[in-house]
Motif scaffolding. Structure first.
Motif, mmCIF file in Angstrom:
data_model
loop_
_atom_site.group_PDB
_atom_site.id
_atom_site.type_symbol
_atom_site.label_atom_id
_atom_site.label_comp_id
_atom_site.label_asym_id
_atom_site.label_seq_id
_atom_site.Cartn_x
_atom_site.Cartn_y
_atom_site.Cartn_z
ATOM 1 N N ASP A 149 0.832 -1.206 0.000
ATOM 2 C CA ASP A 149 0.000 0.000 0.000
ATOM 3 C C ASP A 149 0.868 1.259 0.000
ATOM 4 O O ASP A 149 0.569 2.229 -0.709
ATOM 5 C CB ASP A 149 -0.940 0.017 1.213
ATOM 6 C CG ASP A 149 -2.058 -1.011 1.114
ATOM 7 O OD1 ASP A 149 -2.288 -1.571 0.013
ATOM 8 O OD2 ASP A 149 -2.694 -1.273 2.161
ATOM 9 N N ALA A 150 1.939 1.233 0.780
ATOM 10 C CA ALA A 150 2.855 2.379 0.809
ATOM 11 C C ALA A 150 3.548 2.556 -0.537
ATOM 12 O O ALA A 150 3.747 3.686 -1.002
ATOM 13 C CB ALA A 150 3.874 2.220 1.936
ATOM 14 N N LEU A 151 3.910 1.454 -1.190
ATOM 15 C CA LEU A 151 4.487 1.545 -2.536
ATOM 16 C C LEU A 151 3.496 2.200 -3.494
ATOM 17 O O LEU A 151 3.866 3.086 -4.265
ATOM 18 C CB LEU A 151 4.865 0.161 -3.067
ATOM 19 C CG LEU A 151 6.157 -0.452 -2.570
ATOM 20 C CD1 LEU A 151 6.291 -1.890 -3.070
ATOM 21 C CD2 LEU A 151 7.349 0.373 -3.005
ATOM 22 N N ASP A 152 2.239 1.767 -3.429
ATOM 23 C CA ASP A 152 1.213 2.341 -4.304
ATOM 24 C C ASP A 152 1.046 3.835 -4.059
ATOM 25 O O ASP A 152 0.791 4.597 -4.999
ATOM 26 C CB ASP A 152 -0.137 1.654 -4.092
ATOM 27 C CG ASP A 152 -0.161 0.248 -4.635
ATOM 28 O OD1 ASP A 152 0.721 -0.092 -5.449
ATOM 29 O OD2 ASP A 152 -1.057 -0.518 -4.236
ATOM 30 N N ALA A 153 1.191 4.242 -2.806
ATOM 31 C CA ALA A 153 1.051 5.656 -2.440
ATOM 32 C C ALA A 153 2.346 6.433 -2.668
ATOM 33 O O ALA A 153 2.410 7.625 -2.375
ATOM 34 C CB ALA A 153 0.623 5.775 -0.978
ATOM 35 N N GLU A 154 3.365 5.750 -3.175
ATOM 36 C CA GLU A 154 4.693 6.332 -3.419
ATOM 37 C C GLU A 154 5.327 6.845 -2.132
ATOM 38 O O GLU A 154 6.133 7.771 -2.159
ATOM 39 C CB GLU A 154 4.636 7.404 -4.505
ATOM 40 C CG GLU A 154 4.186 6.844 -5.842
ATOM 41 C CD GLU A 154 4.141 7.866 -6.956
ATOM 42 O OE1 GLU A 154 4.603 9.018 -6.757
ATOM 43 O OE2 GLU A 154 3.639 7.517 -8.037
ATOM 44 N N ASP A 155 4.978 6.230 -1.015
ATOM 45 C CA ASP A 155 5.596 6.529 0.274
ATOM 46 C C ASP A 155 6.663 5.460 0.501
ATOM 47 O O ASP A 155 6.475 4.503 1.254
ATOM 48 C CB ASP A 155 4.545 6.516 1.384
ATOM 49 C CG ASP A 155 5.106 6.964 2.730
ATOM 50 O OD1 ASP A 155 6.347 7.152 2.838
ATOM 51 O OD2 ASP A 155 4.309 7.113 3.668
ATOM 52 N N TYR A 156 7.784 5.625 -0.194
ATOM 53 C CA TYR A 156 8.801 4.579 -0.231
ATOM 54 C C TYR A 156 9.484 4.366 1.114
ATOM 55 O O TYR A 156 9.852 3.242 1.449
ATOM 56 C CB TYR A 156 9.812 4.877 -1.337
ATOM 57 C CG TYR A 156 9.145 5.029 -2.687
ATOM 58 C CD1 TYR A 156 8.242 4.084 -3.144
ATOM 59 C CD2 TYR A 156 9.398 6.133 -3.483
ATOM 60 C CE1 TYR A 156 7.613 4.229 -4.375
ATOM 61 C CE2 TYR A 156 8.776 6.290 -4.720
ATOM 62 C CZ TYR A 156 7.877 5.331 -5.158
ATOM 63 O OH TYR A 156 7.254 5.476 -6.363
ATOM 64 N N GLY A 157 9.621 5.427 1.897
ATOM 65 C CA GLY A 157 10.207 5.270 3.231
ATOM 66 C C GLY A 157 9.351 4.359 4.101
ATOM 67 O O GLY A 157 9.869 3.452 4.759
ATOM 68 N N ALA A 158 8.042 4.590 4.109
ATOM 69 C CA ALA A 158 7.138 3.738 4.886
ATOM 70 C C ALA A 158 7.139 2.321 4.331
ATOM 71 O O ALA A 158 7.117 1.346 5.101
ATOM 72 C CB ALA A 158 5.727 4.317 4.879
ATOM 73 N N ALA A 159 7.166 2.199 3.017
ATOM 74 C CA ALA A 159 7.200 0.864 2.403
ATOM 75 C C ALA A 159 8.425 0.097 2.875
ATOM 76 O O ALA A 159 8.323 -1.067 3.279
ATOM 77 C CB ALA A 159 7.192 0.982 0.883
#
Length: 189
Positions: A78-88
């Motif tokens: 989900d974080a990857l999809d949101a482009e939140d790579y740090g959280a991913a």
């Protein structure tokens, strides 16, 4: 003709989207090893069956056997999809810490590292995924993208060719193989 970096980024986006799309589409029936029969069917399947089979394989590979670990994978994706790579990377690192034998965790984190242009870490994670699941055509394709991106065309070609042996229906990978063969073998005069 499309710029090679755009082609590589498009291929990676397709591979990432495939995980998200197909994971939601298929019903879970097992873990990594349970996909062997589907992989054999995929190799011989007509093109129109390839997407369904790919989805079933990816779905099976996405289950660790633990709801908590599957949740970490889901949060990371989900974080990857949101482009939140740090959280991913945080979610997927927690996953690989707690489930070091779960290939899909390494594959997903490798994707996150790639998207942050940390190619060495990405390649290491994808290689770990392949140690755990040698049939992981997504990890092989991802390695091919990385090797091409860092100007290692022979290594990229080898990774892409291995991916096609497992999943012969990946047209972007087939196009990359053709492009890299011409690049590495030269043109006959």
């Amino acid at each position: 003709m499309e710029h090679p970096v755009r082609t590589l980024n498009r291929l990676l986006a397709i591979l990432c989207a495939g995980y998200v799309t197909f994971v939601g589409a298929a019903h879970a029936q097992g873990r990594d090893g349970d996909a062997r029969e589907l992989l054999e069917t995929l190799r011989e399947a007509p093109v129109e069956e390839a997407a369904r089979l790919t989805g079933e394989i990816l779905e099976r590979w996405s289950h660790s056997g633990s709801a908590a670990l599957d949740y970490l994978l889901s949060r990371g994706r989900d974080a990857l999809d949101a482009e939140d790579y740090g959280a991913a990377i945080e979610h997927l690192t927690a996953l690989t810490d707690h489930a070091p034998d779960f290939a899909e965790g390494w594959n997903a984190r490798g994707t996150a590292f790639f998207l942050t242009e940390r190619f060495g870490l990405a390649a290491a994670d994808l290689e770990r995924a392949l140690v755990l699941n040698p049939n992981h055509f997504g990890a092989l394709s991802g390695l091919g993208v990385i090797y091409e991106r860092i100007d290692q065309p022979k290594a990229a070609l080898q990774a892409f060719e291995e991916a096609l042996k497992i999943h012969p229906h990946m047209e972007d990978v087939r196009a990359a193989v053709e492009r890299l063969r011409a690049q590495t073998q030269g043109v006959a005069l």
